[in-house]
Write an enzyme that holds these catalytic residues in place. Sequence first.
Site, mmCIF file in Angstrom:
data_model
loop_
_atom_site.group_PDB
_atom_site.id
_atom_site.type_symbol
_atom_site.label_atom_id
_atom_site.label_comp_id
_atom_site.label_asym_id
_atom_site.label_seq_id
_atom_site.Cartn_x
_atom_site.Cartn_y
_atom_site.Cartn_z
ATOM 1 C CG ASN A 203 -0.226 0.000 2.408
ATOM 2 O OD1 ASN A 203 0.567 0.460 2.604
ATOM 3 N ND2 ASN A 203 -0.663 -0.622 3.767
ATOM 4 C CD GLU A 206 2.035 -2.613 3.598
ATOM 5 O OE1 GLU A 206 1.496 -3.134 4.295
ATOM 6 O OE2 GLU A 206 1.970 -2.536 2.175
ATOM 7 C CG ASP A 277 -6.248 -10.144 1.832
ATOM 8 O OD1 ASP A 277 -5.350 -9.798 1.981
ATOM 9 O OD2 ASP A 277 -6.962 -10.464 2.961
#
Length: 519
Positions: A203, A206, A277
């Site tokens: 993301n 991150e 996910d």
Amino acid sequence: MRSLTPWLPGRLAAAAPRIAVIGDVMLDGWWSGTTDRFCREAPAPVVDIARRDYFPGGAANTAMNLQALGARVRLAGLAGEDDAGRRLRVLLGAAGVDQQQLLAHPAARTATKFRVLAGEQVMLRMDDGGSPVPAEAEEQLAASLDAWLRDADAVVVCDYGSGLLHGRVRDALIASRGSRLTVVDAHDPGLWAGLAADLVTPNSQEAARLLGVRLRPGTDRAGQIGGLGPDLLRASGAASAVVTLDREGTVLLTADGAMHRTWARPAAEKQASGAGDTFVACLTLARAAGLPLSTAADLAQNAADVVVQRAGTSVCTAADLELHLTALADTALSPGDLAARVAADRAAGKRIVLTNGCFDVLHRGHTRYLQQAKALGDILVVALNGDASVTRLKGPGRPINPVHDRAGVIAALSCVDYVTIFDTDTPIPLIEALRPDVYAKGGDYSPEMLQETRVVRACGGQVRILDYVADHSTTAVVERIQAASLRPGQAEGRREDGRQADDRQPAGSGPEDEAGAGQ
């Protein structure tokens, strides 16, 4: 194959690639009830639990989504011999996920994330388990990976920081890398640089943390991330990266410096979890089945759009995705409906961009052009020439695809907000009705050459001429298809040497076929 047509999810499911998922599994719990009082011990609400729902989470949710989309999935990880671990295995088994390498160890504690809701409001999340990782379990998993991965078409590494995948397991994955598609979804992608992944999916935070930079609040995150592309790929060791931006969609970054955006469709406020996910799962499936990377990202965005409309942790099935794309295929708005929606968007302070064209056979020149048009504002309206209008512009035999098929394909692109159809020779009546802030055209000419310019400026807008993609045009694509069909002994979609045709091979071009100039 670039069009997100409703039959595409079924075709991917039929391909049924073998995909291995390894990582930090967990059990998600959603406990819901009501509250009407505070407890005596502290100013905390008392929730009377009426229902408990459980779902596989983390790497297990990625596996569940892949299985639901049609892949043949095997899952490796670690869970405890506790109630949560047993419940997790039952849920995975019911979905058909191969759990041969989901190790059970008496010293492990299954990671759980339990949320307590009152009405639709999450009051509390309780996290438990997941670490420490027994050394014996780590050694056992590492020793089994080479054989476990041997016939896999793709592997997804889901590293959320428990420590299971570090050390021996990471070394074993690097040693067994091979040529299979490798996707890393990790909180710290830098730890996986030695794996040389095909794709990493951090993301935005991150990605920024990996590079030691701070994203400026209130600014264009996609633009900031796009400028960091070479550094991100170098730090993660990956060939490409898809950086997720929550409600703003994603940014795809490739080694050649290209950037591709997807935009998330607006969703009602729901307590949803796990859309990331779902995105990673669909992205991996599409790439494993051979879709171009930008098309795979667009399809994955649509899958994520499905699950964010639901409460809790959920999966997107192939049937769900087909229904979603089918609904988009019938979304061409009438002039009245379009005007009402644009008026509401303008009242909310949004910048309106209008473009138009035939968009008969969608190709990379179109998608690049529409990405650029979207970046000029907040709402992108695409007006399609009706079938009679295309025939007048292009001659007999065109369009190849009828207007409602073209509308469905364009509407499925995440950068497009609204699609409408017009049958006049120019979009001037539509411009006068919508009064866009920006009118975008693609081609190698100036605004002064367009008869629409005077009307746009009279309505207070501006005309923007976007890049002319010189090696792509619909006419050239059609001519190439026709020429290929006349070559004796040449299989459809393959070159004379038997190899799959490169989806990026150059085509002849002509400005009359570019976006906004009548595709």
